[in-house]
Design a protein around this motif. Structure first.
Motif, PDB file in Angstrom:
ATOM      1  N   TRP A  84      38.175  32.938  46.742  1.00  0.00           N
ATOM      2  CA  TRP A  84      37.845  33.917  45.701  1.00  0.00           C
ATOM      3  C   TRP A  84      36.889  34.976  46.225  1.00  0.00           C
ATOM      4  CZ3 TRP A  84      40.837  34.965  41.989  1.00  0.00           C
ATOM      5  CH2 TRP A  84      41.600  33.975  41.377  1.00  0.00           C
ATOM      6  N   ASN A  85      35.952  34.577  47.050  1.00  0.00           N
ATOM      7  CA  ASN A  85      35.008  35.549  47.612  1.00  0.00           C
ATOM      8  C   ASN A  85      35.740  36.539  48.520  1.00  0.00           C
ATOM      9  OD1 ASN A  85      32.168  36.306  47.814  1.00  0.00           O
ATOM     10  ND2 ASN A  85      32.458  35.837  49.974  1.00  0.00           N
ATOM     11  N   PHE A  86      36.624  36.023  49.384  1.00  0.00           N
ATOM     12  CA  PHE A  86      37.395  36.889  50.268  1.00  0.00           C
ATOM     13  C   PHE A  86      38.311  37.811  49.461  1.00  0.00           C
ATOM     14  CE2 PHE A  86      41.379  37.813  52.431  1.00  0.00           C
ATOM     15  CZ  PHE A  86      40.908  38.484  53.551  1.00  0.00           C
ATOM     16  N   LEU A  87      39.020  37.251  48.462  1.00  0.00           N
ATOM     17  CA  LEU A  87      39.944  38.053  47.665  1.00  0.00           C
ATOM     18  C   LEU A  87      39.214  39.168  46.917  1.00  0.00           C
ATOM     19  CD1 LEU A  87      42.877  38.458  46.712  1.00  0.00           C
ATOM     20  CD2 LEU A  87      42.336  36.967  44.771  1.00  0.00           C
ATOM     21  N   LEU A  88      38.070  38.863  46.356  1.00  0.00           N
ATOM     22  CA  LEU A  88      37.309  39.894  45.644  1.00  0.00           C
ATOM     23  C   LEU A  88      36.858  41.002  46.601  1.00  0.00           C
ATOM     24  CD1 LEU A  88      36.211  40.783  42.927  1.00  0.00           C
ATOM     25  CD2 LEU A  88      34.143  39.488  43.413  1.00  0.00           C
ATOM     26  N   ASP A  89      36.383  40.621  47.787  1.00  0.00           N
ATOM     27  CA  ASP A  89      36.002  41.623  48.788  1.00  0.00           C
ATOM     28  C   ASP A  89      37.202  42.470  49.199  1.00  0.00           C
ATOM     29  OD1 ASP A  89      33.375  40.816  48.770  1.00  0.00           O
ATOM     30  OD2 ASP A  89      33.514  39.653  50.634  1.00  0.00           O
ATOM     31  N   TRP A  90      38.330  41.833  49.438  1.00  0.00           N
ATOM     32  CA  TRP A  90      39.535  42.546  49.868  1.00  0.00           C
ATOM     33  C   TRP A  90      40.012  43.502  48.779  1.00  0.00           C
ATOM     34  CZ3 TRP A  90      44.671  42.776  48.272  1.00  0.00           C
ATOM     35  CH2 TRP A  90      45.555  43.384  49.165  1.00  0.00           C
ATOM     36  N   LEU A  91      40.065  43.001  47.530  1.00  0.00           N
ATOM     37  CA  LEU A  91      40.511  43.849  46.419  1.00  0.00           C
ATOM     38  C   LEU A  91      39.547  45.014  46.185  1.00  0.00           C
ATOM     39  CD1 LEU A  91      41.743  41.138  43.892  1.00  0.00           C
ATOM     40  CD2 LEU A  91      43.169  42.795  45.141  1.00  0.00           C
ATOM     41  N   SER A  92      38.252  44.771  46.338  1.00  0.00           N
ATOM     42  CA  SER A  92      37.261  45.835  46.170  1.00  0.00           C
ATOM     43  C   SER A  92      37.432  46.915  47.236  1.00  0.00           C
ATOM     44  CB  SER A  92      35.842  45.265  46.238  1.00  0.00           C
ATOM     45  OG  SER A  92      35.610  44.413  45.159  1.00  0.00           O
ATOM     46  N   TYR A  93      37.767  46.499  48.448  1.00  0.00           N
ATOM     47  CA  TYR A  93      38.007  47.456  49.526  1.00  0.00           C
ATOM     48  C   TYR A  93      39.304  48.235  49.279  1.00  0.00           C
ATOM     49  CZ  TYR A  93      39.164  49.314  54.100  1.00  0.00           C
ATOM     50  OH  TYR A  93      39.513  50.141  55.133  1.00  0.00           O
ATOM     51  N   ARG A  94      40.327  47.512  48.887  1.00  0.00           N
ATOM     52  CA  ARG A  94      41.651  48.115  48.689  1.00  0.00           C
ATOM     53  C   ARG A  94      41.704  49.011  47.455  1.00  0.00           C
ATOM     54  NH1 ARG A  94      46.378  49.286  50.630  1.00  0.00           N
ATOM     55  NH2 ARG A  94      48.221  48.322  49.774  1.00  0.00           N
ATOM     56  N   TYR A  95      40.980  48.621  46.397  1.00  0.00           N
ATOM     57  CA  TYR A  95      40.984  49.353  45.136  1.00  0.00           C
ATOM     58  C   TYR A  95      39.541  49.715  44.760  1.00  0.00           C
ATOM     59  CZ  TYR A  95      45.607  47.256  45.044  1.00  0.00           C
ATOM     60  OH  TYR A  95      46.880  46.857  45.386  1.00  0.00           O
ATOM     61  N   PRO A  96      39.091  50.913  45.146  1.00  0.00           N
ATOM     62  CA  PRO A  96      37.689  51.304  44.929  1.00  0.00           C
ATOM     63  C   PRO A  96      37.218  51.189  43.472  1.00  0.00           C
ATOM     64  CG  PRO A  96      38.762  52.843  46.406  1.00  0.00           C
ATOM     65  CD  PRO A  96      39.838  51.926  45.893  1.00  0.00           C
TER      66      PRO A  96
END
Length: 163
Positions: A84-96
């Motif tokens: 969940w931590n990785f996914l949230l970081d990835w989604l935050s990067y991908r979708y500002p």
């Protein structure tokens, strides 16, 4: 040689799906608490911050673990939280836009050398804390400061006035 229960160390006492669900629910609960309640970090971690983290970790452990006993269950739980931590970081990067939801925005604490006390109150930053950050930049008073911002991660940035 001690008698080791190898099978018991790796057998599940709870369903792997239950462990994943528990880890997911507690991760998102803690994320929301830390995102909206515990934002401020005026540049360092104090003893009270460490204490809160230890207490939260201990309190959350039973909610997440459901009294698991095996290494396999612990690994699934840790993997769920890391996922969940990785996914949230990835989604935050991908979708500002999502990134702006996941992290607080910047907040101006000083504008043109004048303290914005309303914003300081909002984040509970004292004048002493603010001046400490100004001094750490080699400045003596606010007349030498153009702006001071509390960043989304809680750190404070000082922008010097041009001579």
């Amino acid at each position: 040689m001690p008698d080791i229960d190898w099978e018991g160390m790796f057998m599940f006492s709870a369903s792997p799906l239950e462990i994943i669900i528990r880890g997911t629910v507690v991760y998102w609960f803690l994320f929301l608490v830390f995102r909206f309640v515990v934002r401020r970090d005026v540049g360092s971690v104090g003893i009270a911050d460490v204490l809160v983290l230890v207490i939260v970790a201990d309190a959350a452990q039973n909610a997440m673990a459901g009294q698991y006993k095996s290494i396999s269950e612990g690994c699934i739980l840790v993997s769920t939280i890391v996922f969940w931590n990785f996914l949230l970081d990835w989604l935050s990067y991908r979708y500002p836009k999502l990134g702006r939801l996941a992290q607080s925005g910047i907040l101006c604490l000083v504008k043109d050398g004048k303290m914005l006390r309303k914003n300081m109150r909002k984040e509970m930053v004292t004048e002493e804390e603010l001046m400490s950050k100004v001094r750490q930049q080699g400045l003596e008073d606010l007349s030498q400061v153009r702006d001071v911002y509390m960043e989304g991660d809680g750190t404070i940035s000082v922008i010097k006035r041009e001579p």
